[in-house]
Design an enzyme around this catalytic site. Structure first.
Site, PDB file in Angstrom:
ATOM      1  N   SER A 266       3.453  -3.666  -3.663  1.00  0.00           N
ATOM      2  CA  SER A 266       3.466  -3.004  -2.355  1.00  0.00           C
ATOM      3  C   SER A 266       4.862  -2.635  -1.868  1.00  0.00           C
ATOM      4  O   SER A 266       5.001  -1.953  -0.853  1.00  0.00           O
ATOM      5  CB  SER A 266       2.784  -3.890  -1.308  1.00  0.00           C
ATOM      6  OG  SER A 266       3.513  -5.078  -1.094  1.00  0.00           O
ATOM      7  N   LYS A 311       1.832  -7.623   7.718  1.00  0.00           N
ATOM      8  CA  LYS A 311       3.135  -7.027   7.465  1.00  0.00           C
ATOM      9  C   LYS A 311       3.708  -6.384   8.729  1.00  0.00           C
ATOM     10  O   LYS A 311       4.927  -6.406   8.950  1.00  0.00           O
ATOM     11  CB  LYS A 311       3.042  -6.026   6.318  1.00  0.00           C
ATOM     12  CG  LYS A 311       2.810  -6.714   4.981  1.00  0.00           C
ATOM     13  CD  LYS A 311       2.587  -5.747   3.836  1.00  0.00           C
ATOM     14  CE  LYS A 311       2.354  -6.517   2.541  1.00  0.00           C
ATOM     15  NZ  LYS A 311       2.071  -5.638   1.394  1.00  0.00           N
TER      16      LYS A 311
END
Length: 372
Positions: A266, A311
């Site tokens: 990611s 996140k």
């Protein structure tokens, strides 16, 4: 008027108080006993629940790293053999962490506490730790994903800056008892998948996902070309053939990315942005603190990731004011953006650079894509 037949005019004396007789009221005492009993039972149930393992793990914000900065191991990105330039601000990549595992499952009380925390998500154990993989296999997959992500990020950055590169896509490993077991071998070079050129790991996955039924692979084994067929295993919305693909590129100079003990893919977009910033004159961010997430292909396409809510909270905790989110994650973003964070949606590396440039130049960003 007489009373209806069968119903006395006055209630029985057993249930009427005589003026001279007082009956003790036992109802409150019974209610108190019942109430205490319910409390004791609830406490006992809660205590028992604290020791009952749940089939879930809890996803939380993990450590963050500035791709323009350094870790304990040294500079996160180091370029040797090309002109580099000073940078400012931050281009921060984000991670998630898990509480709980098959060996150390969480209790239902742990899960209930996570339910009320917006920075945490409850994930089924099988989604976090696929039952068909051992812990060692999961860790190896994460390591290979990180290695592939870094290679693709370097390729995307250099292609963006006009450099020529060459790619070599291979089978890094085969999962035992998977569809590919006995068909593909470690070291096989993958040339095409369902007729599409295998430019990197991400193009392979896209080609497998695009075709229902068997997957046809043109490969090269020990210098000999051949075509093989694998019927993918379908799990949810994924089609899995059971290999660990990897790619290697030939670059015109060295770009090293040092990020120990972090797995997954990611961080690709943020790696690429950090490399581009170092290779180009002037500070891309003009001092703004950015964070973001998303895979990136060698051709610069940004893909979705997991854990984006955690996140975003990690970005705020790290002091970021702006956040780059993959367009395909917008469904997870809407309604979950923490206060103080501006989220911009991107589909390509060019989109991300355009958003950063607009903020750096104090332009009106109301027309840029968001997840709203």
């Amino acid at each position: 008027m007489s009373e209806p037949a069968g119903i006395p005019a006055n209630p029985p004396s057993a249930v009427r108080e005589h003026p001279a007789i007082r009956f003790p009221d036992v109802r409150p005492r019974r209610l108190r006993r019942a109430g205490w009993g319910a409390l004791v039972a609830a406490a006992a149930a809660s205590l028992a629940l604290a020791f009952v393992p749940s089939p879930y793990v809890v996803e939380v914000p993990g450590p963050t790293f500035d791709t323009l900065g350094a870790t304990d191991a040294g500079p996160l990105i180091e370029i040797d053999g090309a002109q580099t330039y000073p940078t400012e601000g931050e281009l921060r990549l984000l991670t998630v962490a898990w509480f709980g595992s098959r060996d150390r499952p969480l209790s239902w009380v742990d899960v209930a506490q996570a339910y009320v925390d917006p920075a945490r998500s409850i994930i089924p154990m099988d989604a976090a730790f696929p039952p068909q993989l051992t812990i060692e296999e999961s860790n190896e997959a994460g390591r290979i994903d990180m290695q592939n992500s870094q290679q693709a990020a370097v390729a995307a950055a250099l292609l963006h800056e006009g450099y020529d590169i060459e790619s070599d896509v291979r089978v890094a490993g085969v999962i035992p008892d998977s569809p590919a077991d006995g068909v593909l071998e470690e070291g096989d070079r993958i040339l095409r998948v369902n007729g599409e050129t295998a430019y990197d790991v991400y193009s392979i996955r896209a080609s497998i996902a695009a075709v229902d039924g068997p997957t046809e692979l043109d490969i090269e084994r020990d210098g000999e070309p051949m075509t093989v067929e694998v019927t993918p295993l379908v799990e949810g919305d994924q089609r899995l053939v059971g290999i660990y693909p990897s790619h290697e590129f030939t670059f015109p100079f060295d770009v090293d990315i040092e990020l120990p003990n972090v797995g997954g893919s990611s961080a690709g977009m943020m790696f690429a942005l950090g490399i581009i910033d170092e290779l180009t004159p002037g500070a891309m961010t003009a001092g703004t603190h950015w964070a973001g997430t998303g895979t990136v292909t060698a051709l610069g396409d940004v893909g979705p990731i997991s854990g984006i809510v955690q996140k975003m909270h990690g970005a705020v905790d790290a002091g970021a004011s702006h956040f780059l989110a993959p367009v395909e994650n917008c469904g997870d973003v809407v309604g979950h953006v923490p206060d103080g964070l501006t989220v911009l949606a991107v589909d390509t590396l060019d989109d991300a650079i355009a958003a950063i440039d607009a903020v750096a130049m104090n332009e009106d960003i109301s027309g840029l894509p968001t997840c709203g």
